[in-house]
Scaffold this active site. Structure first.
Site, PDB file in Angstrom:
ATOM      1  CG  HIS A  76      93.213  25.196  75.028  1.00  0.00           C
ATOM      2  ND1 HIS A  76      94.434  24.651  74.720  1.00  0.00           N
ATOM      3  CD2 HIS A  76      92.641  25.534  73.837  1.00  0.00           C
ATOM      4  CE1 HIS A  76      94.617  24.665  73.425  1.00  0.00           C
ATOM      5  NE2 HIS A  76      93.551  25.199  72.851  1.00  0.00           N
ATOM      6  CG  ASP A  95      90.232  15.604  72.605  1.00  0.00           C
ATOM      7  OD1 ASP A  95      89.489  16.066  71.713  1.00  0.00           O
ATOM      8  OD2 ASP A  95      91.219  14.887  72.366  1.00  0.00           O
ATOM      9  CE1 TYR A 137      87.465  25.709  59.799  1.00  0.00           C
ATOM     10  CE2 TYR A 137      86.862  27.064  57.922  1.00  0.00           C
ATOM     11  CZ  TYR A 137      86.789  26.789  59.276  1.00  0.00           C
ATOM     12  OH  TYR A 137      86.045  27.602  60.102  1.00  0.00           O
ATOM     13  CE  LYS A 173      83.997  25.098  60.487  1.00  0.00           C
ATOM     14  NZ  LYS A 173      83.399  25.062  61.841  1.00  0.00           N
ATOM     15  CB  ILE A 222      84.659  36.391  63.222  1.00  0.00           C
ATOM     16  CG1 ILE A 222      83.344  35.934  62.566  1.00  0.00           C
ATOM     17  CG2 ILE A 222      84.387  37.180  64.502  1.00  0.00           C
ATOM     18  CD1 ILE A 222      82.410  37.040  62.141  1.00  0.00           C
ATOM     19  CB  THR A 245      88.630  35.169  66.463  1.00  0.00           C
ATOM     20  OG1 THR A 245      89.098  34.341  65.374  1.00  0.00           O
ATOM     21  CG2 THR A 245      87.153  35.483  66.282  1.00  0.00           C
TER      22      THR A 245
END
Length: 248
Positions: A39, A57, A148, A152, A181, A183
Site C-alpha cells: 500500500h 508487491d 493460512y 505459517k 494480536i 490489530t
C-alpha cells in the site's frame, strides 16, 4: 538492546500494525528503518518515525529485487530483515487453486524473495539477522484455517533451513510467532468472515492464559530482541509471543 544503533532494518508489511510497531521500536533502538508495503504511505507514517518507505508487491520477483536494490543504493546494505507481510486467506478443503496462489505468493514466496535479495547485502556486512513472522497458527490446527496455517508451518520450516544455510555467513534466522494480536488485520478478518468484533475479541482473549489479546508493541519488542546482539547465540529458533496460548 545492544548492537542495533545505526543498523539498517528492512521491514515488509511495514504499514500494517505489526510491521509499523516494529518499525517504531527499531527506530527507537537507533536503527535506520526501511518500511516496505504493497500500500502507498498516503499518511506519511514512515516519515513520522524518520523511516524510508518504498511501495512494493513482494510477491513479484522483479519488484522485490528492485526494492532491495533501492535499499542498498539509497540507504546502504541491510543488516536486518523482518518479514511481517502476510496475506490472510482462511479456507479449508474447499480452497481453490487461486486461494492457494494468493496466500502462498506472499506468505511463502514473498518472504523467500526478500531473503534472496537481502542476504547478499548481509554478506557484505559480515552478518545479519532475518526474522520471519509465523504465528501460533504455525503450531496447531485450527478450524477452517488450512490455507493460512499451512503457510505459517512452512515459514517455520524455511527458517530452520535458512538458519543452516546462512550460519557460515554469520546470518541468524529466527521465527517470531505471535498469538492473537489486536490489530486492524484482526478487525478486517472479523468483518470479512461476518463475525461480531467484540464477541470475537472476547473469544480470542479467553484462548490465552493472560486472558487478552496481545499488543503490536509487545511483538515489536520481541523482534528487536531477536535482531539485537542480545540474541547473538539464537538461530533456527521459534520465539513464541502468545500470552500462554500454546500452553493451554
Amino acid at each position: 538492546m545492544r548492537g542495533l544503533k545505526n543498523k539498517i532494518a528492512v521491514i515488509t508489511g511495514g504499514l500494517g500494525d505489526l510491521g509499523y510497531a516494529t518499525g517504531v521500536r527499531m527506530a527507537e533502538e537507533g536503527c535506520r528503518v526501511v518500511l516496505l508495503d504493497i500500500h502507498s504511505d498516503s499518511d506519511n507514517r514512515a516519515a513520522t518515525i524518520g523511516a524510508y518507505f518504498w511501495p512494493v508487491d513482494i510477491s513479484n520477483e522483479q519488484a522485490a529485487q528492485f526494492a532491495c536494490a533501492a535499499v542498498e543504493k539509497e540507504v546502504g546494505p541491510a543488516h536486518i530483515l523482518i518479514n511481517t507481510a502476510a496475506r490472510f486467506v482462511f479456507k479449508g478443503v474447499e480452497a481453490t487453486a487461486e486461494d492457494w496462489r494468493e496466500v502462498n505468493s506472499v506468505n511463502i514466496g514473498g518472504t523467500s524473495l526478500m531473503a534472496k535479495y537481502i542476504v547478499p547485502q548481509m554478506k557484505k556486512n559480515g552478518g545479519g539477522s532475518i526474522i520471519n513472522f509465523s504465528s501460533v497458527s504455525g503450531f496447531v490446527g485450527q478450524l477452517n484455517f488450512a490455507t493460512y496455517n499451512a503457510t505459517k508451518f512452512a515459514i517455520r520450516g524455511l527458517t530452520k533451513c535458512w538458519a543452516q544455510d546462512l550460519a557460515p555467513f554469520n546470518i541468524r534466522v529466527n521465527t517470531l510467532c505471535p498469538g492473537y494480536i489486536y490489530t486492524k488485520a484482526f478487525v478486517d478478518s472479523c468483518v470479512k468472515l461476518d463475525l461480531d468484533i467484540e464477541a470475537e475479541n472476547e473469544r480470542a482473549s479467553a484462548m490465552h492464559l493472560l486472558n487478552r489479546q496481545g499488543k503490536p508493541e509487545e511483538v515489536a519488542a520481541a523482534a528487536a530482541f531477536l535482531a539485537s546482539d542480545d540474541a547473538s547465540f539464537i538461530t533456527g529458533s521459534d520465539l513464541v509471543v502468545d500470552g500462554g496460548y500454546l500452553a493451554k
